[in-house]
Write an enzyme that holds these catalytic residues in place. Structure first.
Site, PDB file in Angstrom:
ATOM      1  CE  LYS A   1      56.234  36.879 -80.896  1.00 11.70           C
ATOM      2  NZ  LYS A   1      54.978  37.640 -81.009  1.00 11.70           N
ATOM      3  CB  SER A   2      61.688  37.775 -78.873  1.00 16.39           C
ATOM      4  OG  SER A   2      60.407  38.112 -78.433  1.00 16.39           O
TER       5      SER A   2
ATOM      6  CB  SER B   1      59.275  46.154 -74.319  1.00 18.27           C
ATOM      7  OG  SER B   1      58.049  46.677 -74.700  1.00 18.27           O
TER       8      SER B   1
ATOM      9  CG  ASP C   1      54.360  40.165 -75.179  1.00 20.49           C
ATOM     10  OD1 ASP C   1      53.609  41.136 -75.397  1.00 20.49           O
ATOM     11  OD2 ASP C   1      55.143  39.719 -76.035  1.00 20.49           O
TER      12      ASP C   1
ATOM     13  NE  ARG D   1      50.967  44.344 -84.346  1.00 16.06           N
ATOM     14  CZ  ARG D   1      51.677  43.275 -83.999  1.00 16.06           C
ATOM     15  NH1 ARG D   1      51.525  42.143 -84.668  1.00 16.06           N
ATOM     16  NH2 ARG D   1      52.527  43.321 -83.003  1.00 16.06           N
TER      17      ARG D   1
ATOM     18  CG  ASN E   1      53.715  47.904 -75.197  1.00 14.60           C
ATOM     19  OD1 ASN E   1      53.192  47.446 -74.181  1.00 14.60           O
ATOM     20  ND2 ASN E   1      54.769  47.359 -75.754  1.00 14.60           N
TER      21      ASN E   1
ATOM     22  CE  LYS F   1      51.549  37.139 -83.256  1.00 13.14           C
ATOM     23  NZ  LYS F   1      51.987  37.550 -84.581  1.00 13.14           N
TER      24      LYS F   1
END
Length: 427
Positions: A22-23, A197, A313, A124, A336, A411
């Site tokens: 996804k990133s 991250s 994650d 967010r 986070n 997602k």
């Protein structure tokens, strides 16, 4: 509400070719749209977040074609900043990987664009990014709550000397880095606070380099970016597999292998989440590395106490893997989690208790002691794909688990449960 009950699984074995990251997918799409030339992206992730990015690019006049399975995208770049004709509103769902980078990129030039999304997106925080963009001249208004989307962008970003808070989300820095080369002036970005991250910043820098732009990185504390540059298409680009998605299968191998092999990532991967495999190894699993695969074989698992800031994650998967480890596991420096798809620290603690674990939830840590026997529970997923996938691992016991709203995995991994079933032997 829809639910899915997973019956106990005796063994997990086999190989899986991972869907695209996804990133990487959403960064590559945006850079391809900003670049000169045509880019062919392969192994693109087909998921909600990527669809939101594609829809936004289409509304901004970018032309692309998708293969039938939506994993190949031929995209014609704009050769510079994206332009809206007239006032535009873009709906970005709950896709942080679309909202944050677009919020920055669309401040170049003179657009008038509103960025909005689902109710959770409006919870967010984006204030640190907006503050930084305003330092560079951007005109941005909050339309509802201060520091949160929806936003109205009216261009104006020219570069200059900018500070960004690195302690909440690395996506704010990623957004600034990807935008700054196209600003008319040079940009100096100073990071204040501890950068969370950090490996995700490496993904950003790696992709920018692929598209022909290099910047000076001074120990992740300061970045110097020349203005007036252009991105250039690399021609073809293969999106590597999603390392966060790999974590569920590797953990399943550690708990109930056999051996599970994930392909599409390996020791050459640019994603920090491949380091998840090192954590499984510390817990007692056996890991084998290749250039484009990681394999995990079952081991006697024991608890760990670790700082997880580098893999937030994938660290969620360790929280449910801890149910199968001897002793009390502590995951630290994960504040986070609280600003992700949901407040993941609260959600994880709540649902772990349902299956019988003893849990201590701190401001930025979680401590988990497994029960003698896991209990069957209905697991709330909080519209968070990772909650659904993490808690599927409970079925690797002699107890079933019921996942509420299982389709929230769309997602990042729409066919996750089918793939898990394919590799599982029922108890």
């Amino acid at each position: 509400m829809e639910s899915l009950t997973l019956q106990p699984i005796a063994r997990v074995d086999g190989a899986i070719n991972l869907p695209g990251s996804k990133s990487v997918s959403n960064r590559a799409l945006l850079l391809a749209a900003l670049a000169c030339g045509k880019t062919v992206l392969t192994n693109l992730l087909d998921s909600d977040d990527v669809r939101h990015m594609l829809n936004a690019l289409s509304a901004l006049g970018i032309n692309y074609t998708l293969s039938a399975d939506r994993t190949r995208c031929d995209i014609t770049g704009n050769g510079g900043p994206l332009r809206a004709s007239g006032t535009l509103e873009l709906f970005l769902g709950n896709a942080g990987t679309a909202m944050r980078p677009l919020a920055a990129a669309l401040c170049l030039g003179q657009n008038e664009i509103v960025l909005t999304g689902e109710p959770r997106m409006k919870e967010r925080p984006i204030g640190h990014l907006v503050d930084s963009l305003r330092q560079g001249g951007a005109n941005i208004d909050y339309l509802e709550q201060e520091n949160y989307p929806p936003l109205r962008l009216r261009g104006g970003f020219i570069g200059g000397d900018i500070e960004v808070d690195g302690s909440v989300s690395s996506q704010f820095l990623t957004a600034l880095l990807m935008t700054a080369p196209l600003a008319p002036e040079d940009t100096i970005i100073r990071v204040k606070g501890e950068l969370v991250s950090k490996p995700y910043i490496d993904i950003t820098l790696n992709l920018m380099k692929t598209f022909g732009v290099e910047i000076a990185n001074h120990h992740y504390q300061q970045f110097v970016v020349k203005g007036g540059q252009q991105y250039h298409s690399p021609g073809r680009y293969l999106v590597e597999g999603d390392a966060s998605s790999a974590s569920y299968f590797l953990a399943a191998g550690a708990i109930k292998g056999g051996t599970v092999k994930v392909t599409g990532i390996g020791r050459k991967s640019m994603q920090g989440d491949i380091r998840f495999a090192d954590v499984l190894e510390k817990m007692g699993a056996t890991i084998t590395w290749g250039d484009d695969f990681i394999a995990c074989t079952r081991g006697e698992l024991h608890a760990i106490d670790m700082d997880m800031n580098h893999i937030p994650d994938a660290a969620m998967t360790i929280a449910t893997t801890a149910l199968f480890a001897k002793g009390t596991t502590t995951l630290r420096n994960i504040y986070n989690w609280r600003v992700k798809e949901t407040d993941r620290l609260f959600a994880m603690a709540t649902e772990l208790r349902k299956v019988g674990a003893e849990v201590e939830e701190g401001h930025d840590y979680i401590r988990i002691t497994p029960p003698a026997k896991l209990q069957h529970a209905d697991i709330g997923t909080y519209n968070d794909h990772r909650m659904a996938m993490c808690f599927s691992l409970v079925a690797l016991s002699d107890t079933p688990v019921t996942i509420l709203d299982p389709k929230c995995t769309a997602k990042t991994f729409p066919d996750y449960f089918e793939q898990l079933a394919r590799m599982s032997t029922p108890a």
